[in-house]
Every structure is written in C-alpha cells, then in structure tokens.
Write a protein that holds these residues in place. Structure first.
Motif, PDB file in Angstrom:
ATOM      1  N   ASN A  61      54.767   8.261  40.221  1.00  0.00           N
ATOM      2  CA  ASN A  61      53.842   9.385  40.337  1.00  0.00           C
ATOM      3  C   ASN A  61      53.597   9.758  41.790  1.00  0.00           C
ATOM      4  N   ASN A  62      53.504   8.760  42.674  1.00  0.00           N
ATOM      5  CA  ASN A  62      53.372   9.049  44.106  1.00  0.00           C
ATOM      6  C   ASN A  62      54.613   9.772  44.625  1.00  0.00           C
ATOM      7  N   ARG A  63      55.764   9.330  44.177  1.00  0.00           N
ATOM      8  CA  ARG A  63      57.019   9.971  44.576  1.00  0.00           C
ATOM      9  C   ARG A  63      57.071  11.418  44.075  1.00  0.00           C
ATOM     10  N   LEU A  64      56.627  11.641  42.854  1.00  0.00           N
ATOM     11  CA  LEU A  64      56.643  12.984  42.282  1.00  0.00           C
ATOM     12  C   LEU A  64      55.659  13.905  43.005  1.00  0.00           C
ATOM     13  N   GLN A  65      54.491  13.413  43.328  1.00  0.00           N
ATOM     14  CA  GLN A  65      53.518  14.227  44.070  1.00  0.00           C
ATOM     15  C   GLN A  65      54.032  14.565  45.463  1.00  0.00           C
ATOM     16  N   ARG A  66      54.681  13.617  46.115  1.00  0.00           N
ATOM     17  CA  ARG A  66      55.253  13.867  47.429  1.00  0.00           C
ATOM     18  C   ARG A  66      56.374  14.897  47.337  1.00  0.00           C
ATOM     19  N   ALA A  67      57.210  14.804  46.307  1.00  0.00           N
ATOM     20  CA  ALA A  67      58.291  15.768  46.115  1.00  0.00           C
ATOM     21  C   ALA A  67      57.746  17.168  45.860  1.00  0.00           C
ATOM     22  N   ALA A  68      56.674  17.272  45.091  1.00  0.00           N
ATOM     23  CA  ALA A  68      56.067  18.576  44.820  1.00  0.00           C
ATOM     24  C   ALA A  68      55.502  19.183  46.103  1.00  0.00           C
ATOM     25  N   GLN A  69      54.849  18.374  46.902  1.00  0.00           N
ATOM     26  CA  GLN A  69      54.280  18.859  48.168  1.00  0.00           C
ATOM     27  C   GLN A  69      55.380  19.308  49.129  1.00  0.00           C
ATOM     28  N   GLU A  70      56.448  18.529  49.234  1.00  0.00           N
ATOM     29  CA  GLU A  70      57.567  18.892  50.113  1.00  0.00           C
ATOM     30  C   GLU A  70      58.267  20.160  49.636  1.00  0.00           C
ATOM     31  N   LEU A  71      58.450  20.290  48.335  1.00  0.00           N
ATOM     32  CA  LEU A  71      59.096  21.483  47.803  1.00  0.00           C
ATOM     33  C   LEU A  71      58.275  22.716  48.123  1.00  0.00           C
ATOM     34  N   GLN A  72      56.973  22.622  47.979  1.00  0.00           N
ATOM     35  CA  GLN A  72      56.104  23.763  48.246  1.00  0.00           C
ATOM     36  C   GLN A  72      56.001  24.072  49.736  1.00  0.00           C
ATOM     37  N   ASP A  73      55.815  23.047  50.560  1.00  0.00           N
ATOM     38  CA  ASP A  73      55.529  23.255  51.982  1.00  0.00           C
ATOM     39  C   ASP A  73      56.763  23.379  52.860  1.00  0.00           C
ATOM     40  N   LEU A  74      57.890  22.814  52.452  1.00  0.00           N
ATOM     41  CA  LEU A  74      59.079  22.848  53.295  1.00  0.00           C
ATOM     42  C   LEU A  74      60.193  23.730  52.735  1.00  0.00           C
ATOM     43  N   HIS A  75      60.559  23.488  51.490  1.00  0.00           N
ATOM     44  CA  HIS A  75      61.758  24.111  50.945  1.00  0.00           C
ATOM     45  C   HIS A  75      61.531  25.520  50.408  1.00  0.00           C
ATOM     46  N   LEU A  76      60.318  25.822  49.976  1.00  0.00           N
ATOM     47  CA  LEU A  76      60.044  27.149  49.423  1.00  0.00           C
ATOM     48  C   LEU A  76      59.076  27.955  50.281  1.00  0.00           C
ATOM     49  N   VAL A  77      58.909  27.556  51.522  1.00  0.00           N
ATOM     50  CA  VAL A  77      57.965  28.242  52.400  1.00  0.00           C
ATOM     51  C   VAL A  77      58.410  29.679  52.690  1.00  0.00           C
ATOM     52  N   VAL A 102      53.303  30.562  46.272  1.00  0.00           N
ATOM     53  CA  VAL A 102      54.119  29.511  45.655  1.00  0.00           C
ATOM     54  C   VAL A 102      53.238  28.303  45.368  1.00  0.00           C
ATOM     55  N   THR A 103      53.289  27.828  44.128  1.00  0.00           N
ATOM     56  CA  THR A 103      52.555  26.638  43.723  1.00  0.00           C
ATOM     57  C   THR A 103      53.504  25.702  42.989  1.00  0.00           C
ATOM     58  N   VAL A 104      53.565  24.446  43.437  1.00  0.00           N
ATOM     59  CA  VAL A 104      54.376  23.434  42.775  1.00  0.00           C
ATOM     60  C   VAL A 104      53.429  22.351  42.283  1.00  0.00           C
ATOM     61  N   ILE A 105      53.477  22.088  40.978  1.00  0.00           N
ATOM     62  CA  ILE A 105      52.560  21.145  40.352  1.00  0.00           C
ATOM     63  C   ILE A 105      53.345  19.952  39.823  1.00  0.00           C
ATOM     64  N   ALA A 106      52.882  18.761  40.159  1.00  0.00           N
ATOM     65  CA  ALA A 106      53.499  17.528  39.652  1.00  0.00           C
ATOM     66  C   ALA A 106      52.842  17.177  38.323  1.00  0.00           C
ATOM     67  N   ILE A 107      53.641  17.115  37.269  1.00  0.00           N
ATOM     68  CA  ILE A 107      53.154  16.734  35.939  1.00  0.00           C
ATOM     69  C   ILE A 107      53.354  15.226  35.798  1.00  0.00           C
ATOM     70  N   LEU A 108      52.258  14.490  35.825  1.00  0.00           N
ATOM     71  CA  LEU A 108      52.331  13.028  35.874  1.00  0.00           C
ATOM     72  C   LEU A 108      52.437  12.387  34.502  1.00  0.00           C
ATOM     73  N   GLU A 109      52.045  13.087  33.442  1.00  0.00           N
ATOM     74  CA  GLU A 109      52.120  12.518  32.102  1.00  0.00           C
ATOM     75  C   GLU A 109      53.528  12.670  31.561  1.00  0.00           C
ATOM     76  N   THR A 110      54.051  11.607  30.991  1.00  0.00           N
ATOM     77  CA  THR A 110      55.391  11.643  30.433  1.00  0.00           C
ATOM     78  C   THR A 110      55.327  11.394  28.931  1.00  0.00           C
TER      79      THR A 110
END
Length: 104
Positions: A24-40, A3-11
């Motif tokens: 962008n910090n919030r989006l990167q944190r959300a991507a990390q949490e989704l990958q490491d916690l919710h989709l583990v 599982v890989t979750v990538i934060a796309i920072l360009e809008t």
C-alpha cells in the motif's frame, strides 16, 4: 486540466498484513509520482475534459494496474496509456473489455 491519481488500497484478494502495508505504501508513492512527475504536463494542457481521474490498484500478482475513471478525449487516453505502460503499469481488465466492445 486537473489531474488526480487515487491509490485504491482495498483488494479483492486476501493479503498478509505486513505485505499489505508495504504494498500500500508502494502504491501510494506510485500514485503521487504519477500525478506530480509523469502527468504534470496535463495540468497545463487545454482540453475539452477539465478533469482526468485515474485509479491505481493491484492485481493478484501485485502488478500495478490503472483505470481512467472519467470520459476524456482519445488523445489524452492514449498519452496516459503510453506513460503508464512505460512505467510497467497494466490497463485494468474491465477497461480493456469496454474498449473491445466499442470496436464492435
């Protein structure tokens, strides 16, 4: 399944620099949490798809939206949609249009 979750920072819309940094910090944190916690649980799962890649980005109202990039079985797609909707993420519009076309 990997599982890989990538934060796309360009809008596609213009952002204020200070706000962009915070969001962008919030989006990167959300991507990390989704990958490491919710989709583990997906990493231990055996499936015909060996990879699950999800992109996270913002819409113009700063809601987090997600998009599954690669082809996965319908049950995996459903479980990802369920977990993302519980977190308040919305499905990216071009994915909705592709899904509607497949029903025709």
């Amino acid at each position: 399944m990997k599982v890989t979750v990538i934060a796309i920072l360009e809008t596609a819309f213009k952002q204020d620099a200070a706000l962009a940094r915070i969001m962008n910090n919030r989006l990167q944190r959300a991507a990390q949490e989704l990958q490491d916690l919710h989709l583990v649980s997906f990493s231990e799962r055996r499936s015909t798809a060996h990879y699950l890649t999800i992109h996270l980005s913002y819409n113009q109202k700063y809601k987090i939206r997600y998009q599954i990039i690669n082809e996965v079985p319908a049950d995996v797609e459903y479980l990802v949609a369920e977990r993302c909707s519980r977190l308040g993420y919305i499905l990216c519009r071009n994915m909705v249009n592709e899904h509607d076309r497949s029903l025709w």
